[in-house]
Design a protein around this motif. Sequence first.
Motif, PDB file in Angstrom:
ATOM      1  N   LYS A 180       0.790  -1.225   0.000  1.00  0.00           N
ATOM      2  CA  LYS A 180       0.000   0.000   0.000  1.00  0.00           C
ATOM      3  C   LYS A 180       0.829   1.286   0.000  1.00  0.00           C
ATOM      4  CE  LYS A 180      -4.043  -1.609  -0.444  1.00  0.00           C
ATOM      5  NZ  LYS A 180      -3.597  -2.515  -1.489  1.00  0.00           N
ATOM      6  N   GLY A 181       1.822   1.407   0.854  1.00  0.00           N
ATOM      7  CA  GLY A 181       2.552   2.665   0.988  1.00  0.00           C
ATOM      8  C   GLY A 181       3.132   3.170  -0.319  1.00  0.00           C
ATOM      9  N   ALA A 182       3.994   2.366  -0.924  1.00  0.00           N
ATOM     10  CA  ALA A 182       4.634   2.753  -2.185  1.00  0.00           C
ATOM     11  C   ALA A 182       3.612   2.873  -3.299  1.00  0.00           C
ATOM     12  CB  ALA A 182       5.714   1.732  -2.556  1.00  0.00           C
ATOM     13  N   LYS A 207       1.065   1.124   8.479  1.00  0.00           N
ATOM     14  CA  LYS A 207       0.828   0.019   9.411  1.00  0.00           C
ATOM     15  C   LYS A 207       0.461  -1.240   8.650  1.00  0.00           C
ATOM     16  CE  LYS A 207       0.504  -1.619  13.611  1.00  0.00           C
ATOM     17  NZ  LYS A 207       1.688  -1.710  14.481  1.00  0.00           N
ATOM     18  N   HIS A 208      -0.323  -1.077   7.592  1.00  0.00           N
ATOM     19  CA  HIS A 208      -0.651  -2.215   6.734  1.00  0.00           C
ATOM     20  C   HIS A 208       0.617  -2.897   6.242  1.00  0.00           C
ATOM     21  CE1 HIS A 208      -1.008  -3.936   2.682  1.00  0.00           C
ATOM     22  NE2 HIS A 208      -2.196  -4.372   3.058  1.00  0.00           N
ATOM     23  N   ASP A 209       1.531  -2.120   5.696  1.00  0.00           N
ATOM     24  CA  ASP A 209       2.738  -2.704   5.103  1.00  0.00           C
ATOM     25  C   ASP A 209       3.621  -3.366   6.153  1.00  0.00           C
ATOM     26  OD1 ASP A 209       1.826  -1.824   2.706  1.00  0.00           O
ATOM     27  OD2 ASP A 209       3.286  -0.215   2.460  1.00  0.00           O
ATOM     28  N   GLU A 210       3.679  -2.764   7.343  1.00  0.00           N
ATOM     29  CA  GLU A 210       4.443  -3.372   8.442  1.00  0.00           C
ATOM     30  C   GLU A 210       3.862  -4.739   8.793  1.00  0.00           C
ATOM     31  OE1 GLU A 210       4.790  -2.954  13.280  1.00  0.00           O
ATOM     32  OE2 GLU A 210       4.283  -1.156  12.122  1.00  0.00           O
ATOM     33  N   PHE A 266       5.133  -8.853   7.893  1.00  0.00           N
ATOM     34  CA  PHE A 266       5.326  -9.902   8.899  1.00  0.00           C
ATOM     35  C   PHE A 266       4.407 -11.104   8.699  1.00  0.00           C
ATOM     36  CE2 PHE A 266       4.011 -11.603  13.134  1.00  0.00           C
ATOM     37  CZ  PHE A 266       5.199 -12.281  13.419  1.00  0.00           C
ATOM     38  N   THR A 267       3.095 -10.859   8.564  1.00  0.00           N
ATOM     39  CA  THR A 267       2.136 -11.968   8.573  1.00  0.00           C
ATOM     40  C   THR A 267       2.013 -12.689   7.236  1.00  0.00           C
ATOM     41  OG1 THR A 267       0.250 -10.546   8.003  1.00  0.00           O
ATOM     42  CG2 THR A 267       0.743 -10.842  10.356  1.00  0.00           C
ATOM     43  N   ALA A 297       9.710  -2.713   5.107  1.00  0.00           N
ATOM     44  CA  ALA A 297       8.963  -3.443   6.137  1.00  0.00           C
ATOM     45  C   ALA A 297       9.323  -4.919   6.140  1.00  0.00           C
ATOM     46  CB  ALA A 297       7.460  -3.266   5.920  1.00  0.00           C
ATOM     47  N   LEU A 298       9.512  -5.499   4.966  1.00  0.00           N
ATOM     48  CA  LEU A 298       9.854  -6.922   4.886  1.00  0.00           C
ATOM     49  C   LEU A 298      11.239  -7.182   5.452  1.00  0.00           C
ATOM     50  CD1 LEU A 298       9.361  -9.818   4.062  1.00  0.00           C
ATOM     51  CD2 LEU A 298       9.975  -9.213   1.706  1.00  0.00           C
TER      52      LEU A 298
END
Length: 288
Positions: A99-101, A178-181, A185-186, A239-240
């Motif tokens: 989402k962010g990028a 927050k979505h990308d974070e 992870f998940t 984030a990854l």
Amino acid sequence: MTTIAIVGLGVVGGSFAKAIKENQLTDYRVLAIDKDEATISKALEEGVIQRGETENQSILQEADIVIIALYPQAMRAFIKTHGSQFKAGAIVTDTAGVKGALIENMKDDIPKQVDFIFGHPMAGRESSGYAYATGAIFKGANYLITPIETNKSQNIETLIHLFKALGFKRVTVINPDKHDEMIGFTSQLCHAIAVALINSDDPHRDTVRFIGDSYRDLTRIAKINQSLWTELFMENKSALLDAMTNFEAQFTQIKNAIEKDNQKELEALFTESTARRIKLEDSDLKGK
């Protein structure tokens, strides 16, 4: 009656079309755009869409809601090419796993006459294509909506109503970073682990004779759509990498405990993981 246009009848887009039919949502008329004529024909034959086009001629101009189920780069290209063709006042959403990028790169190209609400269904399958689409993948799944400041609250509520009617258990509104974070992870970290695990095997061993549920479950998602997931990994790089670093630290703790014959530390790590998993299961059952 509300007209929904689905752009891209792959696993996710096709599952939206099938879910609307399977849930008997008769208030919606479903149209579709897909470059593959055979896919359009199959969807028409199965009665999950009422009309289809391989290139937009009139569908975007009619659609009250547009669900773009394309890879991130393809979606950006589609918006640039078709921006002027969307119906004024339409709600447009996507299904991309970053989402962010994506938002940053698209913000100047979003058509002024629509409300583009970014979203992400946490559901999919290992195989790609319309043949593997099914509305069942949405049952009990999570949906994430990542609004931007121009989105209208009533339009967000319209999408939430639709998604819940399709079987999603939770629809969470969250900011893009927050979505990308969390997805790093998940979802993305899990795919990276599965790929690394199966690729770490010696190809000359007769591994198939030794696998059980543990290996089978852990490597299920290693059967991966390489084009899509390469895009997702690279577009969520920061984030990854953070998620991978934290995972490496935990993996190293386990490795060090084994190397040092530290049974007490190893048991403590197992106790903590069990407690965390039980807490996660409890929260899931309670619908939190």
